[in-house]
Design a protein around this motif. Structure first.
Motif, PDB file in Angstrom:
ATOM      1  N   GLY A   1      15.345   9.949 -31.970  1.00  0.00           N
ATOM      2  CA  GLY A   1      15.472  10.713 -30.733  1.00  0.00           C
ATOM      3  C   GLY A   1      16.383  10.076 -29.711  1.00  0.00           C
ATOM      4  O   GLY A   1      16.311  10.389 -28.524  1.00  0.00           O
ATOM      5  N   GLU A   2      17.267   9.176 -30.163  1.00  0.00           N
ATOM      6  CA  GLU A   2      18.134   8.457 -29.228  1.00  0.00           C
ATOM      7  C   GLU A   2      19.598   8.834 -29.403  1.00  0.00           C
ATOM      8  O   GLU A   2      20.490   8.060 -29.087  1.00  0.00           O
ATOM      9  CB  GLU A   2      17.955   6.951 -29.426  1.00  0.00           C
ATOM     10  CG  GLU A   2      16.526   6.480 -29.166  1.00  0.00           C
ATOM     11  CD  GLU A   2      16.340   5.010 -29.468  1.00  0.00           C
ATOM     12  OE1 GLU A   2      17.302   4.396 -29.975  1.00  0.00           O
ATOM     13  OE2 GLU A   2      15.246   4.482 -29.201  1.00  0.00           O
ATOM     14  N   PHE A   3      19.871  10.026 -29.918  1.00  0.00           N
ATOM     15  CA  PHE A   3      21.251  10.435 -30.129  1.00  0.00           C
ATOM     16  C   PHE A   3      21.454  11.843 -29.589  1.00  0.00           C
ATOM     17  O   PHE A   3      20.500  12.588 -29.371  1.00  0.00           O
ATOM     18  CB  PHE A   3      21.612  10.404 -31.617  1.00  0.00           C
ATOM     19  CG  PHE A   3      20.763  11.332 -32.459  1.00  0.00           C
ATOM     20  CD1 PHE A   3      21.078  12.675 -32.587  1.00  0.00           C
ATOM     21  CD2 PHE A   3      19.637  10.853 -33.117  1.00  0.00           C
ATOM     22  CE1 PHE A   3      20.301  13.529 -33.347  1.00  0.00           C
ATOM     23  CE2 PHE A   3      18.851  11.705 -33.883  1.00  0.00           C
ATOM     24  CZ  PHE A   3      19.186  13.043 -33.993  1.00  0.00           C
ATOM     25  N   GLU A   4      22.719  12.187 -29.375  1.00  0.00           N
ATOM     26  CA  GLU A   4      23.080  13.528 -28.938  1.00  0.00           C
ATOM     27  C   GLU A   4      23.768  14.242 -30.094  1.00  0.00           C
ATOM     28  O   GLU A   4      24.726  13.724 -30.665  1.00  0.00           O
ATOM     29  CB  GLU A   4      24.014  13.463 -27.726  1.00  0.00           C
ATOM     30  CG  GLU A   4      23.336  13.032 -26.436  1.00  0.00           C
ATOM     31  CD  GLU A   4      22.354  14.077 -25.917  1.00  0.00           C
ATOM     32  OE1 GLU A   4      22.567  15.283 -26.190  1.00  0.00           O
ATOM     33  OE2 GLU A   4      21.381  13.684 -25.251  1.00  0.00           O
ATOM     34  N   THR A   5      23.276  15.407 -30.443  1.00  0.00           N
ATOM     35  CA  THR A   5      23.918  16.162 -31.516  1.00  0.00           C
ATOM     36  C   THR A   5      25.227  16.764 -31.016  1.00  0.00           C
ATOM     37  O   THR A   5      25.388  17.042 -29.825  1.00  0.00           O
ATOM     38  CB  THR A   5      23.004  17.289 -32.014  1.00  0.00           C
ATOM     39  OG1 THR A   5      22.680  18.155 -30.918  1.00  0.00           O
ATOM     40  CG2 THR A   5      21.728  16.717 -32.601  1.00  0.00           C
ATOM     41  N   GLU A   6      26.156  16.939 -31.932  1.00  0.00           N
ATOM     42  CA  GLU A   6      27.449  17.529 -31.601  1.00  0.00           C
ATOM     43  C   GLU A   6      27.471  18.991 -32.028  1.00  0.00           C
ATOM     44  O   GLU A   6      26.833  19.364 -33.020  1.00  0.00           O
ATOM     45  CB  GLU A   6      28.566  16.762 -32.312  1.00  0.00           C
ATOM     46  CG  GLU A   6      28.662  15.309 -31.880  1.00  0.00           C
ATOM     47  CD  GLU A   6      29.772  14.560 -32.594  1.00  0.00           C
ATOM     48  OE1 GLU A   6      30.260  13.560 -32.045  1.00  0.00           O
ATOM     49  OE2 GLU A   6      30.150  14.979 -33.716  1.00  0.00           O
ATOM     50  N   PRO A   7      28.187  19.832 -31.291  1.00  0.00           N
ATOM     51  CA  PRO A   7      28.257  21.248 -31.672  1.00  0.00           C
ATOM     52  C   PRO A   7      28.991  21.425 -32.998  1.00  0.00           C
ATOM     53  O   PRO A   7      29.949  20.705 -33.292  1.00  0.00           O
ATOM     54  CB  PRO A   7      29.035  21.885 -30.513  1.00  0.00           C
ATOM     55  CG  PRO A   7      29.815  20.760 -29.908  1.00  0.00           C
ATOM     56  CD  PRO A   7      28.964  19.535 -30.069  1.00  0.00           C
ATOM     57  N   ILE A   8      28.526  22.356 -33.793  1.00  0.00           N
ATOM     58  CA  ILE A   8      29.150  22.640 -35.083  1.00  0.00           C
ATOM     59  C   ILE A   8      29.228  24.149 -35.278  1.00  0.00           C
ATOM     60  O   ILE A   8      28.539  24.910 -34.596  1.00  0.00           O
ATOM     61  CB  ILE A   8      28.361  22.022 -36.260  1.00  0.00           C
ATOM     62  CG1 ILE A   8      26.943  22.614 -36.309  1.00  0.00           C
ATOM     63  CG2 ILE A   8      28.316  20.511 -36.167  1.00  0.00           C
ATOM     64  CD1 ILE A   8      26.169  22.239 -37.542  1.00  0.00           C
ATOM     65  N   GLU A   9      30.059  24.564 -36.202  1.00  0.00           N
ATOM     66  CA  GLU A   9      30.111  25.963 -36.616  1.00  0.00           C
ATOM     67  C   GLU A   9      29.414  26.052 -37.966  1.00  0.00           C
ATOM     68  O   GLU A   9      29.948  25.625 -38.993  1.00  0.00           O
ATOM     69  CB  GLU A   9      31.555  26.449 -36.716  1.00  0.00           C
ATOM     70  CG  GLU A   9      32.262  26.520 -35.368  1.00  0.00           C
ATOM     71  CD  GLU A   9      33.651  27.122 -35.496  1.00  0.00           C
ATOM     72  OE1 GLU A   9      33.831  28.028 -36.342  1.00  0.00           O
ATOM     73  OE2 GLU A   9      34.546  26.679 -34.766  1.00  0.00           O
ATOM     74  N   ALA A  10      28.217  26.608 -37.956  1.00  0.00           N
ATOM     75  CA  ALA A  10      27.392  26.621 -39.159  1.00  0.00           C
ATOM     76  C   ALA A  10      28.098  27.282 -40.340  1.00  0.00           C
ATOM     77  O   ALA A  10      27.984  26.818 -41.482  1.00  0.00           O
ATOM     78  CB  ALA A  10      26.073  27.334 -38.871  1.00  0.00           C
ATOM     79  N   LYS A  11      28.839  28.340 -40.077  1.00  0.00           N
ATOM     80  CA  LYS A  11      29.483  29.064 -41.179  1.00  0.00           C
ATOM     81  C   LYS A  11      30.529  28.215 -41.892  1.00  0.00           C
ATOM     82  O   LYS A  11      30.786  28.410 -43.081  1.00  0.00           O
ATOM     83  CB  LYS A  11      30.107  30.358 -40.660  1.00  0.00           C
ATOM     84  CG  LYS A  11      29.078  31.427 -40.315  1.00  0.00           C
ATOM     85  CD  LYS A  11      29.745  32.738 -39.955  1.00  0.00           C
ATOM     86  CE  LYS A  11      28.708  33.815 -39.677  1.00  0.00           C
ATOM     87  NZ  LYS A  11      29.338  35.117 -39.312  1.00  0.00           N
TER      88      LYS A  11
END
Length: 229
Positions: A183-193
């Motif tokens: 729980g110590e990280f930030e997820t990055e935006p992705i394009e699921a498709k």
């Protein structure tokens, strides 16, 4: 009549025996004051903050109206007709709730809902995450020290849980399991498709899944990419 009274008396006696046995089990290990510290130790010290993080993000993804308000950890959450979830027990469609995840503020301002365990909205969102299809699978991308792709599975163990991660070759990666659940990280935006439309996607997922425990069914699964910084 005499036979009927006999049957009735026997039924009542059987009922009394069952009731006494039930009460005996219920009170076999009753609460004692010295148990308080052990019970409280099971409650995470950051439980309210965890509730806020999960509920706010999940509500947004479920199509709820979510707006931060003035005041400590205060939110306006609306369960409108654009929501992706059809039904929440105890929260009628069209409901808008003004509340806080701060225990202290909830005590000071009784007009605010306290979004905590037991609140219908919180319980409904947690139930949807646990039992609904939207909360059981996801895609993650985070920055890291290596470039790797893998699969993370969460397993329930009684009142606890454990995480298992494998890399693209299906090899165990306990270090990544720890990293992804800290729980110590930030997820990055992705394009699921872009991920799921690749011709080799299903084959890759099946190959990695072969590295997971075969005798257990995961509670949730995430395909992840660690992107080298």
């Amino acid at each position: 009549p005499a036979d009927f009274e006999k049957v009735l008396r026997e039924a009542q006696e059987a009922h009394d025996r069952v009731q006494r046995a039930a009460f005996h089990e219920l009170h076999r290990d009753p609460y004692r004051p010295e148990m308080a510290a052990e019970i409280l130790a099971r409650v995470p010290p950051d439980l309210d903050a965890l509730n806020e993080s999960v509920v706010v993000r999940a509500a947004s993804r479920f199509g709820f109206e979510v707006e931060a308000q003035s005041g400590e950890r205060t939110w306006l959450i609306g369960y409108g007709y654009e929501a992706l979830v059809d039904h929440f027990f105890g929260v009628p469609l069209g409901t808008t709730l003004l509340g806080t995840f701060s225990r202290e503020r909830a005590v000071d301002e009784e007009t605010l809902d306290f979004f905590s365990s037991g609140h219908p909205l919180v319980e409904g969102i947690l139930a949807e995450l646990e039992e609904g299809p939207r909360g059981r699978v996801t895609l993650l991308q985070i920055p890291g020290d290596e470039e790797t792709f893998g699969l993370l599975a969460i397993y329930r163990e009684a009142s606890d849980w454990r995480a298992v991660a494998v890399d693209a070759k299906g090899q165990p990666r306990p270090d990544l399991a720890t990293l992804l659940t800290a729980g110590e990280f930030e997820t990055e935006p992705i394009e699921a498709k872009k991920w799921t439309s690749q011709a080799s996607w299903k084959k890759a997922i099946r190959r990695m899944a072969e590295g997971l425990p075969k005798e257990e069914r995961p509670q949730a699964v995430a395909a992840f990419r660690v992107r080298r910084r």
